[in-house]
Design a protein around this motif. Structure first.
Motif, PDB file in Angstrom:
ATOM      1  N   LYS A  46       0.828  -1.214   0.000  1.00  9.63           N
ATOM      2  CA  LYS A  46       0.000   0.000   0.000  1.00  9.63           C
ATOM      3  C   LYS A  46       0.866   1.268   0.000  1.00  9.63           C
ATOM      4  N   THR A  47       1.763   1.353   0.980  1.00 11.36           N
ATOM      5  CA  THR A  47       2.579   2.564   1.095  1.00 11.36           C
ATOM      6  C   THR A  47       3.502   2.717  -0.109  1.00 11.36           C
ATOM      7  N   THR A  48       4.029   1.594  -0.593  1.00 11.46           N
ATOM      8  CA  THR A  48       4.908   1.650  -1.761  1.00 11.46           C
ATOM      9  C   THR A  48       4.167   2.224  -2.967  1.00 11.46           C
ATOM     10  N   LEU A  49       2.924   1.771  -3.147  1.00 12.94           N
ATOM     11  CA  LEU A  49       2.130   2.307  -4.260  1.00 12.94           C
ATOM     12  C   LEU A  49       1.869   3.799  -4.064  1.00 12.94           C
ATOM     13  N   ALA A  50       1.470   4.168  -2.840  1.00 10.20           N
ATOM     14  CA  ALA A  50       1.136   5.573  -2.575  1.00 10.20           C
ATOM     15  C   ALA A  50       2.351   6.476  -2.800  1.00 10.20           C
ATOM     16  N   LYS A  51       3.542   5.987  -2.435  1.00  8.10           N
ATOM     17  CA  LYS A  51       4.737   6.816  -2.601  1.00  8.10           C
ATOM     18  C   LYS A  51       5.103   7.041  -4.068  1.00  8.10           C
ATOM     19  N   HIS A  52       4.474   6.268  -4.959  1.00  7.54           N
ATOM     20  CA  HIS A  52       4.699   6.510  -6.387  1.00  7.54           C
ATOM     21  C   HIS A  52       3.916   7.720  -6.893  1.00  7.54           C
ATOM     22  N   LEU A  53       2.827   8.050  -6.182  1.00 10.15           N
ATOM     23  CA  LEU A  53       1.933   9.075  -6.712  1.00 10.15           C
ATOM     24  C   LEU A  53       2.553  10.462  -6.662  1.00 10.15           C
ATOM     25  N   ASN A  54       3.430  10.738  -5.675  1.00 11.96           N
ATOM     26  CA  ASN A  54       4.082  12.049  -5.675  1.00 11.96           C
ATOM     27  C   ASN A  54       5.580  11.929  -5.998  1.00 11.96           C
ATOM     28  N   GLY A  55       5.967  10.800  -6.564  1.00  8.09           N
ATOM     29  CA  GLY A  55       7.335  10.683  -7.071  1.00  8.09           C
ATOM     30  C   GLY A  55       8.391  10.333  -6.039  1.00  8.09           C
ATOM     31  N   LEU A  56       7.994  10.040  -4.788  1.00  2.18           N
ATOM     32  CA  LEU A  56       8.997   9.622  -3.805  1.00  2.18           C
ATOM     33  C   LEU A  56       9.662   8.330  -4.256  1.00  2.18           C
ATOM     34  N   LEU A  57       8.885   7.484  -4.957  1.00  2.00           N
ATOM     35  CA  LEU A  57       9.449   6.296  -5.591  1.00  2.00           C
ATOM     36  C   LEU A  57       9.137   6.386  -7.078  1.00  2.00           C
TER      37      LEU A  57
END
Lengths: 252, 262
Positions: free
Chosen positions: B39-50
């Motif tokens: 969940k968190t990994t996916l969410a961190k993609h939305l603002n470019g952290l990942l």
């Protein structure tokens, strides 16, 4: 958990921690005896080889461990010739201190990488150092990766607020780091407080004399290793003070 | 619109996310799944952290691989789980102003936004307080204000009500409801199924790094959630037993039952 110690099969790993602790201390003392790079550099290489062949730590691993020290090493070598005249002597001392620093770090890493946390504390305690001291060291080591993860998380949080560490001069960037350092400090203090409560609630300090579930015993190979270490250290003392090798006079 | 296409993400050679497709507009989407489901990994993609190892993430036409987190922070606000991980200023005002100032706005605009953001989360009059002196719920709302002040269209909220008591949790929930009504798209990461039932219009369920469900909340709760380590809220079972059907809260159920009696 413990950042440095992966289980490995090597002579150094199998030795008693006391032997390794004393060996490390005498190794550090021996590099303090000399100030001539002609002696210090071979000594450094010798310890690298000890790490590779007796400790089973590959050259790549050793390089990776010493890499973070590179800036300090470069600064040392550059600054000494600037402040110390004649310049050749300054360069000489710059190299001397850089090599000493690297050797110091290398020896410490060798100890940490071939000794489990439990053995390390046990070794210190059996050598007469208070248990609290050993525990403090192991807790500090235990929290390095945790704090690293925490600082990464805080950096992510601040990046999400448009914080950019890459931009600006050195001073601007240093000031920007407060956005990470303050939350990190607050979180660390909280963790330390919680840890102290956890320790006390598990009866830490309830009895003066601690007993151990696992014990360590000196075996024959440990005595032999200890003997070799002491003889080598005596030889280096003799070379330095008896034969006068490895010392360059400071000339003002 | 947030557009995720065939997103894969590998960490240390291990695939944590696989074949994720996701579209999101101005709606409340709950992102659920067990611990470690991604969940968190996916969410961190939305603002470019990942950044995706394969596939793409686009936010209002911006490809996250080509933009920094700071640039994307105008579009997607990410409120981290622990608000204390972001507080470092002496006053609430300066804390909220940090984001807008990073965007390079002039002081008039910064002040306007701080006032607006604090009003949005009901923290007016707190400007001169120290962030660390606030209560748990106030800290959580302040964290939301810090992100809101950057006026992002989308908000990611990571477990916004965890660890809060009923009253503080309620005030955070009301804040989320208001933000949604003002047109923000909200991605809610949570384990709290009551919260999902109460707030979400749509649910995205992750399992072992794959999206296994994406649909309306009614449909989500008709799945066998035990397979995914999740539990159905009891009020839903009550709704079924009493023949009322799908309800979002106890008060809704009570209202329906009282209506029957008339």
């Amino acid at each position: 958990m413990y950042p440095f110690y992966p289980q490995r099969d090597s002579l150094l790993s199998s030795l008693d921690p006391r032997v390794k602790i004393i060996g490390t201390a005498l190794g550090i003392a021996s590099i303090m005896l000399y100030n001539d790079p002609k002696v210090l550099l071979p000594l450094f290489l010798l310890f690298v080889l000890v790490g590779k062949y007796l400790g089973g730590i590959s050259l790549r691993e050793q390089l990776a461990l010493m890499k973070p020290l590179l800036p300090v090493v470069i600064i040392t070598i550059v600054v000494w010739p600037v402040i110390y005249k004649p310049r050749v002597m300054g360069l000489l001392f710059g190299i001397t201190f850089a090599v000493r620093l690297l050797t110091f770090a290398l020896l410490t890493f060798l100890l940490l990488m071939t000794t489990s946390q439990r053995e390390l504390i046990l070794g210190f305690v059996k050598l007469g150092i208070p248990y609290e001291f050993g525990l403090t060291i192991s807790i500090a080591l235990r929290y390095i990766p945790t704090l690293y993860m925490l600082s990464r998380n805080i950096m992510d949080a601040q990046k999400s607020r448009g914080w950019e560490i890459e931009k600006g001069s050195f001073i601007t960037r240093a000031r920007k780091m407060t956005a990470v350092l303050i939350p990190l400090l607050v979180a660390s203090l909280k963790t330390a407080h919680e840890l102290s409560i956890a320790l006390e609630s598990r009866g830490f300090g309830a009895s003066k004399k601690r007993t151990f579930l696992y014990d360590i015993r000196m075996r024959r190979r440990d005595y032999i290793a200890m003997g070799i270490i002491v003889i080598l250290f005596a030889l280096s003392l003799y070379a330095r003070y008896g034969l006068g090798i490895g010392h360059v006079e400071l000339r003002y | 619109m947030i557009r995720v296409r065939d997103l894969h993400f590998a960490y240390d050679g291990r695939e944590v996310l696989r074949e994720i497709d996701l579209d999101m507009e101005s709606e409340v989407v709950a992102l659920v799944g067990q611990n470690g489901s991604g969940k968190t990994t996916l969410a961190k993609h939305l603002n470019g952290l990942l950044k995706p190892t394969k596939g793409s993430v686009e936010v209002d036409g911006l490809d996250t691989r080509e933009h920094t987190v700071a640039e994307l922070s105008r579009k997607v606000g990410y409120v981290f789980q622990n608000p204390e991980h972001m507080f470092f200023e002496e006053t609430v005002f300066r804390e909220v102003a940090f984001g807008p100032r990073n965007l390079g706005l002039d002081e008039d605009e910064v002040e306007k936004r701080v006032k607006w953001a604090l009003r949005s989360v009901n923290l007016e009059g707190y400007e001169d307080r120290t962030p660390y002196s606030l209560s748990g719920g106030e800290k959580q709302r302040l964290a939301i204000a810090c992100i809101l002040a950057m006026k992002p269209r989308y908000l990611v909220l990571d477990e916004p009500t965890t660890g809060l008591d009923a009253k503080n949790g309620e005030s955070v929930i009301r804040t989320i409801e208001r933000l949604h009504s003002e047109g923000h798209g909200i991605l809610l990461i949570t384990h709290d199924m009551e919260l999902v039932l109460r707030l979400a219009e749509r649910v995205v369920l992750l399992h072992d790094g794959r999206k296994v469900f994406d649909g309306p909340v009614e449909e989500f709760f008709s799945l066998d959630l035990h397979d995914y380590g999740l539990d159905k809220p009891e009020v839903l079972l009550l709704g079924e037993v009493t023949g009322v059907g799908f309800v979002r809260s106890v008060s809704e159920l009570v209202k329906a039952l009282a209506g029957d009696g008339e």
